[in-house]
Scaffold this active site. Sequence first.
Site, PDB file in Angstrom:
ATOM      1  N   ASP A 141     -80.857 -92.481 -55.429  1.00 32.16           N
ATOM      2  CA  ASP A 141     -81.842 -91.618 -56.091  1.00 32.16           C
ATOM      3  C   ASP A 141     -82.644 -92.534 -57.003  1.00 32.16           C
ATOM      4  O   ASP A 141     -82.141 -92.985 -58.036  1.00 32.16           O
ATOM      5  CB  ASP A 141     -81.100 -90.538 -56.893  1.00 32.16           C
ATOM      6  CG  ASP A 141     -82.039 -89.708 -57.781  1.00 32.16           C
ATOM      7  OD1 ASP A 141     -83.266 -89.906 -57.704  1.00 32.16           O
ATOM      8  OD2 ASP A 141     -81.522 -88.865 -58.543  1.00 32.16           O
ATOM      9  N   ASP A 144     -85.812 -78.424 -60.069  1.00 30.91           N
ATOM     10  CA  ASP A 144     -85.489 -79.784 -60.510  1.00 30.91           C
ATOM     11  C   ASP A 144     -86.309 -80.151 -61.742  1.00 30.91           C
ATOM     12  O   ASP A 144     -87.517 -80.372 -61.647  1.00 30.91           O
ATOM     13  CB  ASP A 144     -85.784 -80.747 -59.342  1.00 30.91           C
ATOM     14  CG  ASP A 144     -85.479 -82.206 -59.697  1.00 30.91           C
ATOM     15  OD1 ASP A 144     -85.225 -82.509 -60.879  1.00 30.91           O
ATOM     16  OD2 ASP A 144     -85.516 -83.050 -58.779  1.00 30.91           O
ATOM     17  N   GLU A 195     -86.084 -85.321 -52.189  1.00 32.56           N
ATOM     18  CA  GLU A 195     -85.062 -85.042 -53.214  1.00 32.56           C
ATOM     19  C   GLU A 195     -84.462 -83.636 -53.079  1.00 32.56           C
ATOM     20  O   GLU A 195     -83.234 -83.495 -53.135  1.00 32.56           O
ATOM     21  CB  GLU A 195     -85.648 -85.261 -54.610  1.00 32.56           C
ATOM     22  CG  GLU A 195     -85.869 -86.752 -54.881  1.00 32.56           C
ATOM     23  CD  GLU A 195     -86.863 -87.042 -55.996  1.00 32.56           C
ATOM     24  OE1 GLU A 195     -87.301 -86.087 -56.684  1.00 32.56           O
ATOM     25  OE2 GLU A 195     -87.214 -88.220 -56.180  1.00 32.56           O
ATOM     26  N   LYS A 254     -92.127 -95.150 -61.197  1.00 33.45           N
ATOM     27  CA  LYS A 254     -92.240 -94.267 -60.037  1.00 33.45           C
ATOM     28  C   LYS A 254     -93.586 -93.532 -60.008  1.00 33.45           C
ATOM     29  O   LYS A 254     -94.114 -93.243 -58.939  1.00 33.45           O
ATOM     30  CB  LYS A 254     -91.096 -93.256 -60.086  1.00 33.45           C
ATOM     31  CG  LYS A 254     -91.002 -92.342 -58.887  1.00 33.45           C
ATOM     32  CD  LYS A 254     -89.718 -91.567 -58.972  1.00 33.45           C
ATOM     33  CE  LYS A 254     -89.567 -90.549 -57.873  1.00 33.45           C
ATOM     34  NZ  LYS A 254     -88.260 -89.887 -57.975  1.00 33.45           N
TER      35      LYS A 254
END
Length: 585
Positions: free
Chosen positions: A9, A170, A148, A71
């Site tokens: 992850d 999330d 994800e 990211k």
Amino acid sequence: MAEKIIGIDLGTTNSEVAVVENGQVTVIDITPGHPILPSFVGLADDGSILVGEPAKNQYVLYPERTVKSIKRRMGSADRVELGDQSYTPQEISAIILRRLKAIAEAHLGEPVHKAVITVPAYFSDAQRQATREAGEIAGLEVARIINEPTAAALSYEANHQGHKKVLVYDLGGGTFDVSVVGIEDNVVEVLASHGNNHLGGDDFDAKIVDHLVAHLQAQGADPTASRRAMARINRAAETAKIALSDQPYVRIEEEYLLERDGTPVNLVLELARHDYEEMIAGYIDETLEAVHIALKGAELTVSDLDEVLLVGGATRTPIITERLENDLDLEVRAEVNPDLCVATGAAIQAGMLAGESVSAVLVDITPYTFGTSAVHELNGMPYPFYYVPLIHKNTPIPVTKSEVFYTMHDNQKAVNVHVYQGEDQDALNNIELGQFTVENLSKVPSGNPIILQFALDLNGIMQVSAREKNTGLEKSIRIDNVLARFAEGELQTARERVDALFADVEAGDAARRVGPAGATDHQLTAQARALVEKAERLLDQASDDDREDLINLIEQIKDALAGENFTALREPMAELSDLLFYLES
Ligand code: AMP
């Protein structure tokens, strides 16, 4: 044996690496007991590369030689400066991946060449390609890039037979995504996704930071010009936020934060969960709007969903579960650690690709709900045994949760704490595990806060403590074996209770057991007593006329109670309740 494939992850704030071993997923520790690598890369004083915690620690002091949240730039042509060099986002991500690869190799005792890496569902082809390149730069063949939410769903539903639709909610440190995911015999597919990649737990911290800064400024001390002070305030805010997920108040204390006119300024402040929840309410609303947008994108409605899965550290904020349960009326699941479930799912996918059989993720959870009783409205009347859960079933253990309760009367000397296991709104229908009394409370007006804490460990031992917030006066009990099945005696009692209910119904005597608004005898009795008690307290301040009415009604109720004439309770209780409402308003 087939070559191991690891699952990664690669997160905006934190990254994790996991692997399947003997059919089970292990999320590998980065440092002993700690499986989370902050997604920070930096250069130390001596020019050496720092990854993870040490880089995060220096971020506020040396932002010019520390990179965070890389990211967000994946797939762009940006370059980031680090010391006197500049790097592509792929290269920075590769540094993080290399660290994770090395950690996995040390754990497995063998070289690792392949990985499954997760990306947000909304990542474009360019962003996915950049992630793949980062893997390659790190010396990893990217066996698959998966979404994800897909990974999160796999962590819950590895080997799922049949089909269901789940909502993956999330909320991480800096990003929020909600996805509608379809699961069909192990094939997991994202049907629609929506989010805000600039919303997360960091924004919650920022609200607390604003509050702390305002508090200092009101004292004539302004920390905003001091980087060091702001860094400490930021950390204190995050720590406070995390504490408020498990307790109703937090005390924030930072000594010698600043200097003002040569004297040190300390930050000392208490923050209540309730006030914090108000600060972040707007953000939570926004996430719920996103849920509806995602559903629209999938051409579904809430009723098509089976459940909600929580992902991301910030979902530990209890108001999130509350709002999702109340607004969507869906079961909310959080058994798989929300920080680790994406890595867990990535490892499951990796294990499948490597041809390993993977069993469902095992987590230690409590199968029961534990709580206490408090006075609250039930069936339209105040009821003293209203059940208030503190630890909900399916919560991973060990767990410690606390809540605040308030005394009812002025100068109340003692509180009686009951501990129950069960789900029923009426605590008396649950199993009582224990009770105790805290005595010698301070002589103060009603509303004296009492903090009740339940701590449950892996061995099924529960410590329950109640503390008078203002003095620290505390009493606690320990209850063993709370996770064991019902003890035979309790089972017998429960059976008898159920039998008794049916016996009455079968005897055509249901009306005697079940009172006006569906309340049973014991509820009715308790409600009647609570009403009488309340009325007696208000006698002194009532006008002569009202007092006469009150006394009259109190007597009628007492008579009915003495004669166990439950039907005769109905009228005077309703009248008294109306009168009290009028007297109090
Ligand atoms: P993630 O990006 O999923 O690792 O989530 C990180 C975010 O979760 C950060 O903002 C953390 O402060 C936040 N977080 C971690 N633990 C908790 C907690 N117990 N309660 C509230 N927020 C938390």
